[in-house]
Motif scaffolding. Structure first.
Motif, short mmCIF file in Angstrom:
data_model
loop_
_atom_site.label_atom_id
_atom_site.label_comp_id
_atom_site.label_asym_id
_atom_site.label_seq_id
_atom_site.Cartn_x
_atom_site.Cartn_y
_atom_site.Cartn_z
N GLU A 65 -16.15 -3.41 2.84
CA GLU A 65 -16.46 -1.98 2.84
C GLU A 65 -15.78 -1.27 4.01
OE1 GLU A 65 -20.68 -1.23 2.76
OE2 GLU A 65 -20.96 -2.63 1.10
N GLY A 66 -15.85 -1.87 5.20
CA GLY A 66 -15.25 -1.27 6.39
C GLY A 66 -13.74 -1.20 6.29
N VAL A 67 -13.12 -2.26 5.82
CA VAL A 67 -11.66 -2.29 5.66
C VAL A 67 -11.23 -1.23 4.66
CG1 VAL A 67 -9.78 -3.67 4.68
CG2 VAL A 67 -11.30 -4.67 6.40
N ASN A 68 -11.91 -1.16 3.54
CA ASN A 68 -11.56 -0.16 2.53
C ASN A 68 -11.73 1.25 3.07
OD1 ASN A 68 -10.76 -2.01 0.61
ND2 ASN A 68 -12.75 -2.07 -0.40
N ARG A 69 -12.78 1.48 3.87
CA ARG A 69 -12.99 2.80 4.46
C ARG A 69 -11.86 3.16 5.42
NH1 ARG A 69 -17.56 1.91 6.08
NH2 ARG A 69 -17.11 1.27 8.21
N LEU A 70 -11.46 2.21 6.28
CA LEU A 70 -10.35 2.47 7.20
C LEU A 70 -9.08 2.82 6.45
CD1 LEU A 70 -10.86 -0.37 9.84
CD2 LEU A 70 -10.95 2.09 10.28
N LEU A 71 -8.78 2.06 5.40
CA LEU A 71 -7.56 2.32 4.63
C LEU A 71 -7.63 3.65 3.89
CD1 LEU A 71 -6.96 -1.28 3.24
CD2 LEU A 71 -5.65 -0.11 5.02
N ARG A 72 -8.79 3.93 3.32
CA ARG A 72 -8.97 5.19 2.58
C ARG A 72 -8.86 6.40 3.50
NH1 ARG A 72 -13.16 3.57 0.33
NH2 ARG A 72 -14.67 4.33 1.83
N GLU A 73 -9.54 6.35 4.65
CA GLU A 73 -9.53 7.49 5.57
C GLU A 73 -8.15 7.75 6.16
OE1 GLU A 73 -12.70 6.72 8.33
OE2 GLU A 73 -14.24 7.18 6.84
N ALA A 74 -7.35 6.71 6.29
CA ALA A 74 -5.99 6.89 6.82
C ALA A 74 -4.99 7.20 5.72
CB ALA A 74 -5.55 5.63 7.57
N ARG A 75 -5.49 7.25 4.47
CA ARG A 75 -4.61 7.48 3.31
C ARG A 75 -3.45 6.48 3.32
NH1 ARG A 75 -5.97 12.80 4.97
NH2 ARG A 75 -7.22 13.84 3.42
N ALA A 76 -3.83 5.22 3.48
CA ALA A 76 -2.84 4.14 3.61
C ALA A 76 -1.96 4.02 2.37
CB ALA A 76 -3.55 2.81 3.86
N LEU A 77 -0.69 3.82 2.63
CA LEU A 77 0.29 3.62 1.58
C LEU A 77 1.21 2.50 2.06
CD1 LEU A 77 1.53 4.50 -1.11
CD2 LEU A 77 2.88 6.17 0.17
N PRO A 78 0.88 1.25 1.74
CA PRO A 78 1.65 0.11 2.27
C PRO A 78 3.14 0.20 1.92
CG PRO A 78 -0.37 -0.64 1.23
CD PRO A 78 -0.23 0.82 0.90
N GLN A 79 3.96 -0.17 2.91
CA GLN A 79 5.40 -0.16 2.73
C GLN A 79 6.04 -1.15 3.71
OE1 GLN A 79 6.87 3.76 4.16
NE2 GLN A 79 4.70 4.09 4.52
N LEU A 80 7.15 -1.73 3.33
CA LEU A 80 7.88 -2.64 4.21
C LEU A 80 8.78 -1.83 5.14
CD1 LEU A 80 8.94 -5.46 1.75
CD2 LEU A 80 7.45 -5.69 3.72
N LEU A 81 8.76 -2.19 6.42
CA LEU A 81 9.60 -1.52 7.41
C LEU A 81 10.23 -2.55 8.34
CD1 LEU A 81 7.33 1.47 8.48
CD2 LEU A 81 9.36 1.55 7.06
N LYS A 82 11.33 -2.16 8.96
CA LYS A 82 12.00 -2.96 9.98
C LYS A 82 12.27 -2.01 11.14
CE LYS A 82 15.39 -5.71 8.54
NZ LYS A 82 16.73 -6.23 8.20
N HIS A 83 11.79 -2.37 12.34
CA HIS A 83 12.03 -1.52 13.50
C HIS A 83 11.93 -2.34 14.77
CE1 HIS A 83 7.77 -1.29 14.74
NE2 HIS A 83 7.51 -1.30 13.44
N ASP A 84 12.45 -1.78 15.83
CA ASP A 84 12.47 -2.43 17.13
C ASP A 84 12.96 -3.87 16.96
OD1 ASP A 84 11.51 -0.07 18.34
OD2 ASP A 84 9.45 -0.64 17.86
#
Length: 181
Positions: A77-96
């Motif tokens: 429940e907590g994980v889903n709330r954190l992801l929902r509130e941040a409007r998470a949209l998973p994506q692959l990135l490369k940086h630093d």
């Protein structure tokens, strides 16, 4: 290795964040403290560097501390709330210095959202792998710091915030000696 490298890094950051308030000692009292913490953890992205940002990180820390010791359903429940509130949209990135890894927010999202989303994504891996028993509280009687046990034999019991393991081993040794005399 138990989890993907970026998951382990995120989990260690969660441990360090939670433990920044362990044993009644506040290590993130100022924005400058937060700056040093984020630098040490290699956290990048936009910042407001103000009291509101610090307060949001404190609130996130309290929420993550609750999730650390939660049962699986509560953690989900907590994980889903954190992801929902941040409007998470998973994506692959490369940086630093990092090769391809998963981000679920943009670099300009608020700091607490980015930190919470990274923590939530790492906890997703822990929950899906049925490895929540690796998320512990220090076994020392006088310590409330959290522990991430990534050992193969699941033997880590003490935190890295002080000398808890050493103090416990010395006390056990003294108790054995006293019992033998």
């Amino acid at each position: 290795m138990v989890f993907a490298p970026d998951t382990e890094v995120a989990l260690r950051t969660v441990v360090n964040l939670i433990n920044s308030a362990a044993n009644g000692e506040e290590k993130l009292a100022t924005v400058a403290d937060l700056d040093r913490f984020l630098e040490a953890e290699g956290f990048s992205g936009s910042r407001t560097r103000d009291a509101a940002e610090l307060a949001s990180v404190h609130a996130l820390r309290a929420e993550l501390a609750g999730l650390w010791t939660a049962d699986e359903d509560t953690a989900v429940e907590g994980v889903n709330r954190l992801l929902r509130e941040a409007r998470a949209l998973p994506q692959l990135l490369k940086h630093d210095e990092w090769d391809w890894h998963l981000h679920a927010t943009t670099r300009d999202a608020p700091l607490a959202d980015r930190m919470g989303t990274e923590a939530a994504m790492a906890l997703v891996d822990v929950i899906r792998s049925k490895e929540m028993d690796r998320m512990l509280v220090c076994a020392a009687d006088d310590c409330d710091a959290v522990v991430l046990d990534l050992s193969r034999n699941r033997s880590k019991r003490y935190c890295d915030t002080g000398n808890c393991a050493n103090r416990a081993h010395v006390a056990a040794y003294r108790a054995r000696r006293a019992a033998g005399e």
